[in-house]
Design a protein around this motif. Sequence first.
Motif, PDB file in Angstrom:
ATOM      1  N   LEU A   1       0.858  -1.174   0.000  1.00  0.00           N
ATOM      2  CA  LEU A   1       0.000   0.000   0.000  1.00  0.00           C
ATOM      3  C   LEU A   1       0.896   1.227   0.000  1.00  0.00           C
ATOM      4  O   LEU A   1       1.591   1.502   0.975  1.00  0.00           O
ATOM      5  CB  LEU A   1      -0.918   0.004   1.228  1.00  0.00           C
ATOM      6  N   GLU A   2       0.877   1.963  -1.090  1.00  0.00           N
ATOM      7  CA  GLU A   2       1.779   3.109  -1.213  1.00  0.00           C
ATOM      8  C   GLU A   2       1.248   4.322  -0.451  1.00  0.00           C
ATOM      9  O   GLU A   2       0.096   4.351  -0.017  1.00  0.00           O
ATOM     10  CB  GLU A   2       2.002   3.436  -2.687  1.00  0.00           C
ATOM     11  N   GLN A   3       2.087   5.316  -0.326  1.00  0.00           N
ATOM     12  CA  GLN A   3       1.830   6.485   0.524  1.00  0.00           C
ATOM     13  C   GLN A   3       0.463   7.122   0.255  1.00  0.00           C
ATOM     14  O   GLN A   3       0.075   7.371  -0.877  1.00  0.00           O
ATOM     15  CB  GLN A   3       2.921   7.522   0.305  1.00  0.00           C
ATOM     16  N   GLY A   4      -0.256   7.377   1.360  1.00  0.00           N
ATOM     17  CA  GLY A   4      -1.477   8.167   1.293  1.00  0.00           C
ATOM     18  C   GLY A   4      -2.680   7.502   0.661  1.00  0.00           C
ATOM     19  O   GLY A   4      -3.707   8.154   0.456  1.00  0.00           O
ATOM     20  N   CYS A   5      -2.593   6.211   0.365  1.00  0.00           N
ATOM     21  CA  CYS A   5      -3.758   5.562  -0.250  1.00  0.00           C
ATOM     22  C   CYS A   5      -4.810   5.230   0.808  1.00  0.00           C
ATOM     23  O   CYS A   5      -4.525   5.208   2.006  1.00  0.00           O
ATOM     24  CB  CYS A   5      -3.345   4.310  -1.023  1.00  0.00           C
ATOM     25  N   ILE A   6      -6.034   4.948   0.369  1.00  0.00           N
ATOM     26  CA  ILE A   6      -7.150   4.652   1.262  1.00  0.00           C
ATOM     27  C   ILE A   6      -7.839   3.377   0.786  1.00  0.00           C
ATOM     28  O   ILE A   6      -8.148   3.239  -0.404  1.00  0.00           O
ATOM     29  CB  ILE A   6      -8.166   5.816   1.288  1.00  0.00           C
ATOM     30  N   LEU A   7      -8.081   2.455   1.726  1.00  0.00           N
ATOM     31  CA  LEU A   7      -8.890   1.281   1.449  1.00  0.00           C
ATOM     32  C   LEU A   7     -10.261   1.478   2.077  1.00  0.00           C
ATOM     33  O   LEU A   7     -10.364   1.707   3.284  1.00  0.00           O
ATOM     34  CB  LEU A   7      -8.245   0.017   2.027  1.00  0.00           C
ATOM     35  N   LEU A   8     -11.299   1.411   1.276  1.00  0.00           N
ATOM     36  CA  LEU A   8     -12.652   1.576   1.785  1.00  0.00           C
ATOM     37  C   LEU A   8     -13.046   0.363   2.633  1.00  0.00           C
ATOM     38  O   LEU A   8     -12.423  -0.699   2.531  1.00  0.00           O
ATOM     39  CB  LEU A   8     -13.617   1.743   0.614  1.00  0.00           C
ATOM     40  N   PRO A   9     -14.069   0.481   3.486  1.00  0.00           N
ATOM     41  CA  PRO A   9     -14.465  -0.636   4.351  1.00  0.00           C
ATOM     42  C   PRO A   9     -14.731  -1.921   3.566  1.00  0.00           C
ATOM     43  O   PRO A   9     -15.381  -1.897   2.511  1.00  0.00           O
ATOM     44  CB  PRO A   9     -15.747  -0.116   5.011  1.00  0.00           C
ATOM     45  N   GLY A  10     -14.213  -3.028   4.090  1.00  0.00           N
ATOM     46  CA  GLY A  10     -14.445  -4.326   3.477  1.00  0.00           C
ATOM     47  C   GLY A  10     -13.619  -4.615   2.239  1.00  0.00           C
ATOM     48  O   GLY A  10     -13.888  -5.598   1.537  1.00  0.00           O
ATOM     49  N   SER A  11     -12.613  -3.802   1.967  1.00  0.00           N
ATOM     50  CA  SER A  11     -11.777  -4.030   0.780  1.00  0.00           C
ATOM     51  C   SER A  11     -10.902  -5.262   0.966  1.00  0.00           C
ATOM     52  O   SER A  11     -10.468  -5.574   2.079  1.00  0.00           O
ATOM     53  CB  SER A  11     -10.891  -2.808   0.516  1.00  0.00           C
ATOM     54  N   VAL A  12     -10.603  -5.939  -0.141  1.00  0.00           N
ATOM     55  CA  VAL A  12      -9.701  -7.095  -0.120  1.00  0.00           C
ATOM     56  C   VAL A  12      -8.626  -6.875  -1.168  1.00  0.00           C
ATOM     57  O   VAL A  12      -8.902  -6.860  -2.377  1.00  0.00           O
ATOM     58  CB  VAL A  12     -10.453  -8.414  -0.410  1.00  0.00           C
ATOM     59  N   VAL A  13      -7.392  -6.704  -0.706  1.00  0.00           N
ATOM     60  CA  VAL A  13      -6.258  -6.486  -1.607  1.00  0.00           C
ATOM     61  C   VAL A  13      -5.636  -7.841  -1.925  1.00  0.00           C
ATOM     62  O   VAL A  13      -5.218  -8.575  -1.024  1.00  0.00           O
ATOM     63  CB  VAL A  13      -5.219  -5.543  -0.976  1.00  0.00           C
TER      64      VAL A  13
ATOM     65  N   PHE B   1      -9.204   2.809  -3.072  1.00  0.00           N
ATOM     66  CA  PHE B   1      -9.553   1.492  -3.594  1.00  0.00           C
ATOM     67  C   PHE B   1     -10.663   0.884  -2.753  1.00  0.00           C
ATOM     68  O   PHE B   1     -10.752   1.124  -1.542  1.00  0.00           O
ATOM     69  CB  PHE B   1      -8.334   0.568  -3.570  1.00  0.00           C
ATOM     70  N   GLY B   2     -11.491   0.068  -3.389  1.00  0.00           N
ATOM     71  CA  GLY B   2     -12.550  -0.608  -2.661  1.00  0.00           C
ATOM     72  C   GLY B   2     -13.011  -1.841  -3.398  1.00  0.00           C
ATOM     73  O   GLY B   2     -12.718  -2.037  -4.581  1.00  0.00           O
ATOM     74  N   GLY B   3     -13.729  -2.716  -2.689  1.00  0.00           N
ATOM     75  CA  GLY B   3     -14.271  -3.912  -3.307  1.00  0.00           C
ATOM     76  C   GLY B   3     -13.441  -5.139  -3.038  1.00  0.00           C
ATOM     77  O   GLY B   3     -12.400  -5.102  -2.382  1.00  0.00           O
ATOM     78  N   SER B   4     -13.922  -6.280  -3.574  1.00  0.00           N
ATOM     79  CA  SER B   4     -13.227  -7.562  -3.424  1.00  0.00           C
ATOM     80  C   SER B   4     -13.249  -8.300  -4.763  1.00  0.00           C
ATOM     81  O   SER B   4     -14.305  -8.800  -5.182  1.00  0.00           O
ATOM     82  CB  SER B   4     -13.904  -8.403  -2.342  1.00  0.00           C
ATOM     83  N   PRO B   5     -12.117  -8.345  -5.463  1.00  0.00           N
ATOM     84  CA  PRO B   5     -10.831  -7.745  -5.098  1.00  0.00           C
ATOM     85  C   PRO B   5     -10.868  -6.222  -5.242  1.00  0.00           C
ATOM     86  O   PRO B   5     -11.685  -5.691  -6.004  1.00  0.00           O
ATOM     87  CB  PRO B   5      -9.864  -8.382  -6.093  1.00  0.00           C
ATOM     88  N   ALA B   6      -9.995  -5.557  -4.514  1.00  0.00           N
ATOM     89  CA  ALA B   6      -9.995  -4.097  -4.490  1.00  0.00           C
ATOM     90  C   ALA B   6      -9.621  -3.520  -5.854  1.00  0.00           C
ATOM     91  O   ALA B   6      -8.665  -3.979  -6.491  1.00  0.00           O
ATOM     92  CB  ALA B   6      -9.035  -3.597  -3.422  1.00  0.00           C
ATOM     93  N   LYS B   7     -10.407  -2.529  -6.276  1.00  0.00           N
ATOM     94  CA  LYS B   7     -10.134  -1.823  -7.534  1.00  0.00           C
ATOM     95  C   LYS B   7     -10.199  -0.325  -7.277  1.00  0.00           C
ATOM     96  O   LYS B   7     -10.825   0.131  -6.322  1.00  0.00           O
ATOM     97  CB  LYS B   7     -11.157  -2.229  -8.593  1.00  0.00           C
TER      98      LYS B   7
END
Length: 224
Positions: free
Chosen positions: A158-170, A182-188
């Motif tokens: 996860l690079e600087q300053g990024c955000i994963l929305l609730p329930g995201s799967v990287v 990014f959000g979703g499963s898989p995260a986009k």
Amino acid sequence: MLIASVKQLRMILGKALRETGQAIDRAGSSMTRDVAYMERYSRHRKLMPLDQLWPSHGKSFIAPNASLIGEVLVGTNCAIMYGAVLRGDISALRIDDNVIIGENTIVQTVGLLPDGIPKSVTIASGVLVEPHCSLTSCVVDTGVWICTGSVVQQGAKLEQGCILLPGSVVSPGFTVPAFSVFGGSPAKMVRDVSLKDLEAFQDALKKASEQAQRNDELLTSLGH
């Protein structure tokens, strides 16, 4: 036969002494009105060494029922909240300063990844990991916001300053670009990080830090 009998005697004696000490501790806590003895979970901080690998931390809040296991290094002004489990039992787990690990979050490592991909976990400074997340053998850069219930799988970055929305799967080995949402499963990718996102992140990080400080002060007042 004699050795087995001695070991059994030691186990029985040790258990008796331990239970006696716990009973005395509960009685003393009750007499001094220290309500900590009523804690449902262990009220003792779980710093668990494995072989010669000892957890360590700077001046940070470690919740009484959080677990730091093996080679776990936590910096200063961090907060490891209630029920969080940090497992450095297979590979190292390093957390820089000013990091919040939310309630019931699990951070762990694996023993085998492709060549060139670190098996350890590295979390840089100023990161907020909200409750009920799972991070495995990944790299998290500065200023990252991982929202509730997200999963970051092995080899991800996860690079600087990024955000994963609730329930995201990287996904394993995936890189989330800097200052992206990014959000979703898989995260986009959903969009770029906005000024409003940055303000919301700083506000959430501040509130989490203040809550950890209040918890620390309360536990100190109760004699922890």
